[in-house]
Design a protein around this motif. Structure first.
Motif, PDB file in Angstrom:
ATOM      1  N   GLU A   1      -1.154  12.196  -3.358  1.00  9.78           N
ATOM      2  CA  GLU A   1      -1.967  12.268  -2.127  1.00  9.78           C
ATOM      3  C   GLU A   1      -2.090  13.704  -1.641  1.00  9.78           C
ATOM      4  O   GLU A   1      -3.170  14.150  -1.247  1.00  9.78           O
ATOM      5  CB  GLU A   1      -1.329  11.374  -1.062  1.00  9.78           C
ATOM      6  N   GLN A   2      -0.970  14.448  -1.665  1.00 10.07           N
ATOM      7  CA  GLN A   2      -0.995  15.834  -1.196  1.00 10.07           C
ATOM      8  C   GLN A   2      -1.841  16.720  -2.112  1.00 10.07           C
ATOM      9  O   GLN A   2      -2.372  17.751  -1.663  1.00 10.07           O
ATOM     10  CB  GLN A   2       0.426  16.380  -1.102  1.00 10.07           C
ATOM     11  N   LYS A   3      -2.001  16.332  -3.369  1.00  9.11           N
ATOM     12  CA  LYS A   3      -2.876  17.056  -4.289  1.00  9.11           C
ATOM     13  C   LYS A   3      -4.304  16.510  -4.252  1.00  9.11           C
ATOM     14  O   LYS A   3      -5.156  16.919  -5.045  1.00  9.11           O
ATOM     15  CB  LYS A   3      -2.315  16.965  -5.710  1.00  9.11           C
ATOM     16  N   ASN A   4      -4.531  15.567  -3.332  1.00 11.86           N
ATOM     17  CA  ASN A   4      -5.836  14.937  -3.117  1.00 11.86           C
ATOM     18  C   ASN A   4      -6.308  14.143  -4.331  1.00 11.86           C
ATOM     19  O   ASN A   4      -7.507  13.955  -4.541  1.00 11.86           O
ATOM     20  CB  ASN A   4      -6.905  15.978  -2.719  1.00 11.86           C
ATOM     21  N   ASN A   5      -5.363  13.656  -5.108  1.00  9.41           N
ATOM     22  CA  ASN A   5      -5.673  12.745  -6.216  1.00  9.41           C
ATOM     23  C   ASN A   5      -5.452  11.327  -5.667  1.00  9.41           C
ATOM     24  O   ASN A   5      -4.426  10.693  -5.914  1.00  9.41           O
ATOM     25  CB  ASN A   5      -4.762  13.024  -7.406  1.00  9.41           C
ATOM     26  N   LEU A   6      -6.417  10.838  -4.923  1.00 13.82           N
ATOM     27  CA  LEU A   6      -6.255   9.579  -4.207  1.00 13.82           C
ATOM     28  C   LEU A   6      -6.256   8.376  -5.141  1.00 13.82           C
ATOM     29  O   LEU A   6      -5.650   7.343  -4.823  1.00 13.82           O
ATOM     30  CB  LEU A   6      -7.345   9.436  -3.142  1.00 13.82           C
TER      31      LEU A   6
ATOM     32  N   SER B   1      -9.503   8.008   2.633  1.00 14.84           N
ATOM     33  CA  SER B   1      -9.404   9.446   2.850  1.00 14.84           C
ATOM     34  C   SER B   1      -7.963   9.884   2.600  1.00 14.84           C
ATOM     35  O   SER B   1      -7.055   9.049   2.461  1.00 14.84           O
ATOM     36  CB  SER B   1      -9.800   9.809   4.283  1.00 14.84           C
ATOM     37  N   GLN B   2      -7.741  11.180   2.558  1.00 13.31           N
ATOM     38  CA  GLN B   2      -6.385  11.688   2.393  1.00 13.31           C
ATOM     39  C   GLN B   2      -5.527  11.312   3.593  1.00 13.31           C
ATOM     40  O   GLN B   2      -4.346  10.966   3.437  1.00 13.31           O
ATOM     41  CB  GLN B   2      -6.407  13.209   2.199  1.00 13.31           C
TER      42      GLN B   2
END
Length: 465
Positions: free
Chosen positions: A357-362, A387-388
């Motif tokens: 999530e923190q790397k925006n790989n949802l 969304s993130q």
């Protein structure tokens, strides 16, 4: 060093005076029966006994209690009385409060025992495989303890924040300064890396620091360090080697009938009390019950965690507390034994989900969350994150549920810099407040007052103390 330095100094001075008065000659000679690290550890079996002694001192119960009582995990039960309204629950504690400071003394005691064995181990004869494994365990245990101290007593989890002293040599008269968060993390990572190169994969006793337990520790450290790539790497090592428990196995984890997904557990040998007094006391009074805020989050029909973690005892009258933390109920009517689960695969899935999530790989983040939920909830339907921010909030809530009463809730809110907010239904006494903000004094645990008295170098204390 640490735990009771003030009193050790007094004993040392008293012993020096006695020696000076009674032995004017040969004052530099040690008594023939004096036991030091050099003569206490002469064989590999002696080293093993020293390692067992370090594990025997290790306790995780107080971290569980503080994380539960300090936050919104539990509420004061109907059976509770004023003597058990812990100051941590009322947010009125300081450096003299036993529960808030217990981890400091316990973990530095373990570290001191580890350091004493490490000082001797290179001079002990024995086969290399055994000595390497023993040394690896010691490094791993020291790294684990330093990091748990950091979670408890760091001012915050930023690189330059004041942390705790890193102690790598036994010195009961030392007066160390606090290392920064980054310095402690670096020392922990050094120990864990060394441990991983020494502990063989064939060593699989989950009541000891195995290679897999080292990976789990590395994953947790990376989460707090915000090193998302490392968090993914190390949590993946655990996930690959230790599958999630099935829904059939899961309830048996908490009676110790199953070791499914349990990576590291502390063996409890005392039958005098339940973990953290979170079930019942010796009089069968319930001090703390699961918060209604938590209870409402569960699918009470389909989620296997609900009945494994929470019990409503309707055989009791309405005047007695009916809601109990079922997680630590023991395995019989008089058996209070539960081994303390320190690392489970469920935590690793949540660490990896957060790192993605923190790397925006949802997509990968949702996949890990869905895998965990599908293992726990019958008929679960996969979700996708909008969304993130949605992912971050959902994962934090899932940690609240999955890791209930395992020693994480306070630390999770602290690393997110979020307030502790209790539900109005959980404010069972007028002295129990609702909201604790990150700017409030008791949002952080204090350095213990005995340490401050004995070691002025430990100052400054955390803000407000």
């Amino acid at each position: 060093m640490t735990y009771s330095t003030k009193y050790l100094k007094a004993l040392f001075i008293a012993g020096l005076i006695t020696t000076t008065v009674g032995c004017k000659k040969n004052i530099d000679l040690l008594p023939s029966d004096n036991i030091t690290s050099a003569n206490a550890y002469l064989t590999s079996a002696n080293i093993e006994s020293g390692i067992v002694g370090a594990y025997a001192a290790l306790s995780y119960d107080n971290s569980i209690l503080v994380n539960s009582v300090l936050t919104d995990e539990v509420r004061s039960a109907l059976d509770n009385g004023p003597r058990n309204f812990y100051s941590e629950q009322r947010w009125q504690f300081d450096g003299t409060s036993g529960n808030a400071t217990a981890a400091w003394f316990n973990l530095y005691l373990v570290i001191d025992r580890v350091n004493r064995v490490l000082e001797a181990i290179d001079n002990v004869p024995g086969d290399k495989v055994t000595i390497d494994r023993q040394k690896g365990e010691l490094y791993a245990l020291r790294g684990f303890c330093h990091f748990e101290l950091l979670r408890n007593y760091a001012a915050n989890y930023d690189a330059t924040a004041l942390g705790v002293p890193v102690i790598t040599k036994s010195d009961v008269l030392g007066q160390p300064k606090r290392n920064t968060f980054a310095e402690v993390v670096a020392a922990v990572k050094t120990d864990l890396t060394a441990a991983k190169g020494l502990i063989p994969t064939t060593f699989t006793d989950n009541t000891r620091m195995t290679r897999l337990a080292v990976s789990a520790t590395q994953a947790r450290v990376a989460l707090y360090e915000k090193n998302w790539d490392d968090a993914i790497t190390y949590s993946s090592e655990v996930i690959a080697a230790s599958p999630l428990a099935t829904r059939t196995q899961f309830p048996s984890i908490w009676t110790d009938a199953s070791q499914a997904e349990v990576v590291f557990t502390i063996k409890r040998t005392s039958n005098t009390s339940y973990i953290g007094l979170l079930y019942r006391d010796t009089n069968n009074d319930v001090f703390y019950s699961p918060s209604f805020k938590l209870i409402d989050l569960f699918d009470k029909t389909n989620d296997v965690r609900y009945n494994a973690y929470i019990k409503q005892d309707l055989t009791l009258p309405a005047t007695r507390e009916q809601w109990l933390v079922n997680k630590y109920a023991g395995s019989g009517t008089s058996n209070k034994f539960n081994n303390t689960k320190v690392f489970r695969t469920g935590e690793m899935y949540l660490i990896r989900a957060e790192a993605y999530e923190q790397k925006n790989n949802l997509t990968s983040s949702a996949s890990d969350l869905n895998t965990l939920r599908a293992a726990r909830i019958t008929g679960y339907t996969n979700i996708a994150f909008a969304s993130q921010a949605d992912a971050e909030s959902t994962i934090l809530t899932e940690r609240f549920k999955e890791l209930f009463a395992e020693g994480h809730r306070y630390f999770d809110l602290k690393r997110k810099n979020l307030p502790i907010v209790r539900d109005n239904r959980d404010l069972t006494e007028p002295t129990i407040p609702k909201t604790l903000n990150p700017t409030d004094r008791n949002y952080r645990l204090p350095i213990p007052q005995p340490e401050v008295f004995a070691n002025p170098n430990i100052l400054p204390n955390n803000p407000g103390y």
